[in-house]
Design a protein around this motif. Structure first.
Motif, short mmCIF file in Angstrom:
data_model
loop_
_atom_site.label_atom_id
_atom_site.label_comp_id
_atom_site.label_asym_id
_atom_site.label_seq_id
_atom_site.Cartn_x
_atom_site.Cartn_y
_atom_site.Cartn_z
N LEU A 117 0.83 -1.21 0.00
CA LEU A 117 0.00 0.00 0.00
C LEU A 117 0.86 1.25 0.00
O LEU A 117 0.52 2.26 -0.65
CB LEU A 117 -0.93 0.00 1.22
CG LEU A 117 -2.07 -1.02 1.21
CD1 LEU A 117 -2.89 -0.91 2.48
CD2 LEU A 117 -2.96 -0.84 -0.01
N LYS A 121 0.79 4.05 -2.73
CA LYS A 121 0.53 5.43 -2.31
C LYS A 121 1.56 6.38 -2.93
O LYS A 121 1.20 7.45 -3.43
CB LYS A 121 0.57 5.51 -0.78
CG LYS A 121 0.44 6.91 -0.21
CD LYS A 121 0.53 6.87 1.30
CE LYS A 121 0.49 8.26 1.91
NZ LYS A 121 0.58 8.23 3.38
N LEU A 217 -9.10 -3.20 2.79
CA LEU A 217 -8.27 -3.21 1.58
C LEU A 217 -9.01 -2.75 0.32
O LEU A 217 -8.40 -2.07 -0.52
CB LEU A 217 -7.69 -4.61 1.36
CG LEU A 217 -6.41 -4.95 2.12
CD1 LEU A 217 -5.98 -6.37 1.81
CD2 LEU A 217 -5.30 -3.97 1.78
N SER A 220 -8.48 0.78 -0.67
CA SER A 220 -7.14 1.21 -1.09
C SER A 220 -6.81 0.65 -2.46
O SER A 220 -5.65 0.72 -2.90
CB SER A 220 -6.09 0.75 -0.07
OG SER A 220 -6.25 1.40 1.17
#
Length: 403
Positions: A117, A121, A217, A220
């Protein structure tokens, strides 16, 4: 390598299936990541069957493994878990079915998920999807609010109840979707797109209650983040509780700590707005009264001035000045007229005294020929020439008799 076929020389189904199997065999073993959606462990069976799904693309593939392979991770792997599988693709020719034969299964740990992640990101942030200048302001009073949430969920109840408590007239367009599991991502994406295309929706709230990292999740997921970034309608993210921070929070136009907080940030409180209106009205009233009182004091100050106590005095003073100036003007004009009259009389006397008529009145005469020319010398006339003699009281004719 392509095959040469035609309608007259087709390949049998079995041959096509055999060729596909040959191509797949050449692929070799691969590492595959996905989410387990179905798990079948029959008692006494030596093979375990499961389905591995890619939630982002809504694609699934069947996986088989020996029991001892699965038993090694049975305590950590259940339906919904994300795993990495080392497997060899297999083609079952009789049914034309693709599957994976797993030799090793590894559960994806929290640390690894968080690391992925974080990489995602940074990648999306580098594209500018989280930039502050992309954030759009929310409307002050939305007429229709789009809500994406789980069916009959606490998040839905919190948003609806708190929003209607704050502003009873607010309306909602609700889309109930799966908020965890393999179907969550495509359903949430479709719901967001539907509400974004709805002409009446002023703002969209994506809400979900708290949960584990694995449960959150879907929010994301890269595809969902990009779908929200493409929205024309402002989007509010209300996922989990205050510590939870899915990537949806970063791409949304506003991040709410909880679904209840989203309702408070999207819809104004009617009581607070009425208090604000009353406060502004009282402030305006005080301001107007202050202006009126100030002007009234100024008016009273003006009225108490001496000139305002006897306003006609100023007119009377000006009247006397006007009369004096008028009399002075008449005197000056009279003097000027008298002087001009005297000068005119004097000039008239001079003109009369110097005029030819005055000369004639003293006994003189003017001799003129027939053509009107004046005789000035004796040599200008000849004998027997007739002349016209002009005197003060007329004229007469004369004849020249000699020099």
């Amino acid at each position: 390598m392509g095959l040469t076929t035609s309608a007259e020389a087709p390949l049998p189904v079995g041959e096509v299936s055999r060729l596909i199997g040959g191509w797949i065999d050449r692929l070799g073993a691969v590492w595959v990541e996905g989410q387990i959606t179905q798990l079948s462990r029959r008692p006494g069976a030596g093979v375990v069957f499961l389905t591995l799904r890619d939630p982002a693309y809504d694609i699934s593939v069947s996986v088989t493994c020996y029991r001892q392979v699965f038993d090694a991770v049975a305590d950590a792997v259940t339906e919904g878990a994300r795993v990495v599988v080392h497997a060899k693709p297999e083609w079952y020719a009789p049914r034309g079915q693709l599957s994976l034969r797993a030799a090793e299964i590894r559960p994806v740990g929290i640390g690894e998920l968080l690391a992925r992640l974080e990489r995602l990101k940074r990648s999306l942030g580098a594209e500018g999807l989280f930039a502050p200048d992309r954030k759009r302001p929310l409307p002050f009073l939305p007429q229709l609010v789009g809500l994406v949430c789980g069916r009959a969920s606490a998040a839905e109840r919190d948003v609806l109840e708190n929003a209607r408590r704050r502003w009873p007239a607010v309306r909602f367009e609700v889309r109930n979707v799966a908020v965890q599991g393999v179907r969550a991502v495509p359903q949430v994406i479709q719901a967001v797109k539907d509400l974004d295309e709805h002409v009446g929706v002023d703002v969209i709230i994506v809400a979900r209650g708290g949960g584990s990292v694995e449960d959150l999740l879907p929010f994301s997921d890269e595809q969902l983040v990009r779908a929200v970034a493409d929205c024309r309608t402002p989007v509010v993210s209300a996922i989990g509780h205050e510590p939870d921070s899915p990537l949806l929070d970063l791409v949304a136009d506003l991040r709410a700590s909880t679904p209840t907080d989203a309702a408070k940030k999207v819809v104004p409180d009617v009581g607070e707005e009425l208090d604000r209106v009353r406060t502004l009205r009282d402030r305006a009233l005080r301001t107007v009264r202050g202006l009126l009182e100030r002007e009234e004091r100024g008016l009273q100050h003006c009225l108490h001035r001496r000139v305002m106590e006897h306003p006609h005095r100023m007119v009377e003073e000006r009247e006397q000045e006007t009369d004096a100036l008028a009399a002075r003007g008449r005197r000056v004009l009279g003097h000027l007229l008298d002087r001009a009259d005297s000068e005119l009389a004097h000039t008239h006397a001079r003109v009369v005294a110097l005029s030819p008529a005055a000369t004639l009145e003293r006994g003189y005469a003017v001799l003129q020929r027939e053509d009107g020319t004046v005789v000035r010398a004796a040599g200008e006339v000849s004998a027997d020439e007739e002349l016209r003699a002009r005197v003060a009281e007329g004229e007469f004719r004369v004849r020249v008799t000699g020099h």
